[in-house]
Scaffold this active site. Structure first.
Site, PDB file in Angstrom:
ATOM      1  N   LYS A  22       0.836  -1.210   0.000  1.00 24.98           N
ATOM      2  CA  LYS A  22       0.000   0.000   0.000  1.00 24.98           C
ATOM      3  C   LYS A  22       0.868   1.257   0.000  1.00 24.98           C
ATOM      4  O   LYS A  22       0.652   2.160  -0.806  1.00 24.98           O
ATOM      5  CB  LYS A  22      -0.901   0.002   1.245  1.00 24.98           C
ATOM      6  CG  LYS A  22      -1.557   1.339   1.511  1.00 24.98           C
ATOM      7  CD  LYS A  22      -2.441   1.318   2.743  1.00 24.98           C
ATOM      8  CE  LYS A  22      -1.773   1.681   4.044  1.00 24.98           C
ATOM      9  NZ  LYS A  22      -1.531   3.094   4.277  1.00 24.98           N
ATOM     10  N   ASN A  23       1.835   1.309   0.910  1.00 26.42           N
ATOM     11  CA  ASN A  23       2.553   2.573   1.078  1.00 26.42           C
ATOM     12  C   ASN A  23       3.534   2.861  -0.060  1.00 26.42           C
ATOM     13  O   ASN A  23       3.995   3.997  -0.200  1.00 26.42           O
ATOM     14  CB  ASN A  23       3.230   2.621   2.449  1.00 26.42           C
ATOM     15  CG  ASN A  23       2.187   2.744   3.562  1.00 26.42           C
ATOM     16  OD1 ASN A  23       1.014   3.032   3.292  1.00 26.42           O
ATOM     17  ND2 ASN A  23       2.590   2.503   4.799  1.00 26.42           N
ATOM     18  N   CYS A 117      -5.342   7.795   8.752  1.00 29.21           N
ATOM     19  CA  CYS A 117      -5.509   7.333  10.126  1.00 29.21           C
ATOM     20  C   CYS A 117      -5.253   8.457  11.125  1.00 29.21           C
ATOM     21  O   CYS A 117      -4.341   9.256  10.952  1.00 29.21           O
ATOM     22  CB  CYS A 117      -4.528   6.204  10.407  1.00 29.21           C
ATOM     23  SG  CYS A 117      -4.993   4.695   9.591  1.00 29.21           S
ATOM     24  N   ARG A 122      -0.206  15.011  12.848  1.00 27.08           N
ATOM     25  CA  ARG A 122       0.498  14.558  11.644  1.00 27.08           C
ATOM     26  C   ARG A 122       0.901  15.776  10.809  1.00 27.08           C
ATOM     27  O   ARG A 122       0.305  16.067   9.776  1.00 27.08           O
ATOM     28  CB  ARG A 122      -0.369  13.583  10.847  1.00 27.08           C
ATOM     29  CG  ARG A 122      -0.641  12.299  11.623  1.00 27.08           C
ATOM     30  CD  ARG A 122      -1.314  11.239  10.805  1.00 27.08           C
ATOM     31  NE  ARG A 122      -0.407  10.576   9.882  1.00 27.08           N
ATOM     32  CZ  ARG A 122      -0.719   9.472   9.202  1.00 27.08           C
ATOM     33  NH1 ARG A 122      -1.888   8.910   9.353  1.00 27.08           N
ATOM     34  NH2 ARG A 122       0.143   8.930   8.365  1.00 27.08           N
ATOM     35  N   ASP A 125       5.238  19.791   7.952  1.00 29.37           N
ATOM     36  CA  ASP A 125       6.228  20.873   7.851  1.00 29.37           C
ATOM     37  C   ASP A 125       7.482  20.450   7.081  1.00 29.37           C
ATOM     38  O   ASP A 125       8.060  21.257   6.353  1.00 29.37           O
ATOM     39  CB  ASP A 125       6.619  21.354   9.269  1.00 29.37           C
ATOM     40  CG  ASP A 125       7.149  20.215  10.123  1.00 29.37           C
ATOM     41  OD1 ASP A 125       6.414  19.225  10.325  1.00 29.37           O
ATOM     42  OD2 ASP A 125       8.303  20.289  10.586  1.00 29.37           O
ATOM     43  N   GLN A 126       7.888  19.187   7.214  1.00 24.93           N
ATOM     44  CA  GLN A 126       9.114  18.758   6.528  1.00 24.93           C
ATOM     45  C   GLN A 126       8.900  18.624   5.019  1.00 24.93           C
ATOM     46  O   GLN A 126       9.816  18.845   4.235  1.00 24.93           O
ATOM     47  CB  GLN A 126       9.640  17.437   7.115  1.00 24.93           C
ATOM     48  CG  GLN A 126      10.020  17.528   8.582  1.00 24.93           C
ATOM     49  CD  GLN A 126      11.111  18.568   8.831  1.00 24.93           C
ATOM     50  OE1 GLN A 126      12.182  18.531   8.223  1.00 24.93           O
ATOM     51  NE2 GLN A 126      10.842  19.513   9.705  1.00 24.93           N
ATOM     52  N   ASP A 306       3.769   0.387  12.361  1.00 26.46           N
ATOM     53  CA  ASP A 306       2.509  -0.151  11.831  1.00 26.46           C
ATOM     54  C   ASP A 306       2.227  -1.572  12.328  1.00 26.46           C
ATOM     55  O   ASP A 306       1.102  -2.062  12.211  1.00 26.46           O
ATOM     56  CB  ASP A 306       2.509  -0.111  10.290  1.00 26.46           C
ATOM     57  CG  ASP A 306       2.539   1.312   9.769  1.00 26.46           C
ATOM     58  OD1 ASP A 306       2.233   2.238  10.545  1.00 26.46           O
ATOM     59  OD2 ASP A 306       2.889   1.515   8.595  1.00 26.46           O
ATOM     60  N   ARG A 398      -9.061  -0.145   3.876  1.00 25.60           N
ATOM     61  CA  ARG A 398      -8.160   0.823   3.244  1.00 25.60           C
ATOM     62  C   ARG A 398      -6.813   0.169   2.942  1.00 25.60           C
ATOM     63  O   ARG A 398      -6.075   0.650   2.077  1.00 25.60           O
ATOM     64  CB  ARG A 398      -7.902   2.016   4.174  1.00 25.60           C
ATOM     65  CG  ARG A 398      -9.045   3.015   4.218  1.00 25.60           C
ATOM     66  CD  ARG A 398      -8.670   4.232   5.047  1.00 25.60           C
ATOM     67  NE  ARG A 398      -7.268   4.525   4.869  1.00 25.60           N
ATOM     68  CZ  ARG A 398      -6.407   4.801   5.854  1.00 25.60           C
ATOM     69  NH1 ARG A 398      -6.799   4.849   7.089  1.00 25.60           N
ATOM     70  NH2 ARG A 398      -5.151   5.039   5.582  1.00 25.60           N
TER      71      ARG A 398
END
Ligand code: EPU
Length: 428
Positions: A22-23, A117, A122, A125-126, A306, A398
């Protein structure tokens, strides 16, 4: 309005095939925008986060064609928009990757503050720091983030203050077509970061060092389409490994990269599971007791956050006291309230949870508070003797393709059923 009904207490046995990551998928799909041509993406997991990313591509003007359940052809030659619609961006955290990809190709992008999620704060800024270093400016207005290149984007040296998967990938996306060289330091090293770099390079980019903490990107003028197969999902694989160990089963988990699973394998072995590694499969068995552990979640190659809720379930029935320290997210112990309903003995103090193992979990009505907490509840229900129901399963869907069919294939008693609206169920 659907729920899972699970009758637990049966060890899982058999074989299960893991889907694409997924990621990785949710970053590679926006990255097809940079190819400005036709890409064929294979091993795409059939999950709702991927459908949302495909929908966003269609809305932006890409031609998206399904070739099979897990293979899509995406033609990004002619895009018509740089604004990701609000309602789509809010459905997945990963919509923020459209910022980097659209900025690199069109010098402009707008995305709503992303959803996903709820794991605590979360920030992005980076991500924005990287875009600005490359020559963009950002603004946030009424929940919409806009980034705009002041002139042409140009390479820069960027040191991330935090090791962040999202910022590393977004900065790579923004930098691949910038003028000159970008050096990214203190990068995330997760397998999906490497997968994105490999995809970009297949499309003609020049990205080196992914998988280490320094990534160098030399900007190229143009890119092209390619055919690419996404890596197996490390966390889906880890989830079935925990399910096999927790139920005292014997499961062959196929289509995995055992190297990516090492932090999980090491902990499960210490917990008493026997794990055999093959080229692209692992076999997980447990016959003895579950032993207590100390776990600290960390960026890769540390133990992945995770997997933390899933391991929490296993440790709730270990023989002794375990300590779990969450090092990435500030709100990832919400599943503990559900576990307590099942008789688990867990104390949470800030980022540390102490699990006093109990003999058995009792069935209970459960809720999936987020994706991995939901998967953890599935494992908890699989080990409890009796029938549990899990609500809010859209969180689970998801990220886990065909979870019901895959678990049924391993002998689990799990069904997805329509949930009666409250008023109706009272009337019946
Ligand atoms: N952070 C900042 N500023 C930023 C970005 C991140 O301070 O600009 C902080 C976060 O608050 C967090 C840490 O850095 O404390 C790590 O965040 P990261 O950016 O690595 O997380 P992410 O990219 O938002 C991805 C996964 C998550 C996974 C984390 C950590 C995707 C779509 N999501 O999130 O996956 O937990 O990396 O590995 O890739 C999941 O799949 O269930 C999931 C939540």
């Amino acid at each position: 309005m659907e729920k899972f009904v699970i009758t637990g207490g049966k060890p899982l046995h058999g074989e299960v095939t893991i889907s694409g990551a997924k990621n990785a998928a949710v970053a590679i799909l926006p990255a097809t925008i940079l190819a400005e041509g036709v890409c064929v993406i294979e091993n795409l997991p059939n999950i709702s986060d991927v459908s949302v990313s495909l929908n966003i591509l269609s809305v932006l003007g890409a031609r998206v064609r399904m070739l099979s359940k897990n293979t899509y052809e995406i033609d990004t030659t002619h895009l018509v928009g740089t604004n990701v619609p609000d309602e789509l961006s809010r459905q997945t955290r990963a919509s923020n990757y459209f910022l980097g990809a659209l900025l690199a190709r069109f010098g402009r992008a707008q995305v709503a503050m992303p959803g996903g999620c709820n794991l605590g704060s979360r920030p992005i800024d980076q991500h924005l720091k990287a875009f600005c270093a490359l020559g963009a400016q950002d603004s946030v207005d009424y929940g919409m983030i806009t980034v705009r290149a002041k002139e042409e984007l140009s390479g820069a040296r960027i040191f991330f203050d935090k090791v962040s998967v999202g910022s590393t990938m977004n900065a790579m996306l923004a930098a691949v077509r910038a003028k000159g060289q970008t050096v990214l330091e203190n990068c995330a090293k997760e397998p999906h970061v490497v997968d994105l770099a490999n995809f970009l390079n297949m499309c003609g980019a020049d990205v080196r060092g992914a998988g280490t903490d320094v990534i160098k990107v030399r900007g190229v003028e143009s890119m092209h389409g390619c055919t690419y197969s996404i890596i197996p999902d490390q966390i889906e694989a880890g989830s079935y490994m925990v399910a096999a160990a927790a139920t005292g089963g014997d499961v062959l988990i196929k289509n995995v990269t055992p190297k990516h699973l090492e932090p999980i394998t090491a902990k499960l072995r210490r917990a008493g599971a026997e794990i055999e590694e093959f080229d692209d499969a692992v076999r997980v068995r447990r016959t003895g007791p579950i032993l207590p552990l100390k776990i600290n979640t960390m960026p890769h190659p540390g133990f992945p956050t995770d997997m933390q809720p899933l391991m929490g379930v296993l440790l709730s029935v270990a023989q002794g006291t375990s300590t779990v320290t969450e090092g990435i997210w500030d709100n990832r112990f919400r599943y503990v309230d559900e576990l307590r309903k099942m008789g688990a003995n867990v104390q949470v103090d800030g980022q540390v949870a102490v699990f006093e193992g109990v003999e058995q979990l009792q069935p209970a009505p459960l809720r999936a508070s987020d994706l991995r907490a939901g998967a953890a509840m599935v494992v908890a229900a699989l080990i409890a003797h009796g029938t549990s129901e899990i609500e809010e399963i859209s969180h689970i869907e998801r990220g886990y393709e065909d979870i019901v069919q895959k678990l049924q294939g391993l002998g689990a008693d799990i069904r997805k059923v329509e949930r009666q609206p409250a008023a109706l169920s009272q009337a019946l």
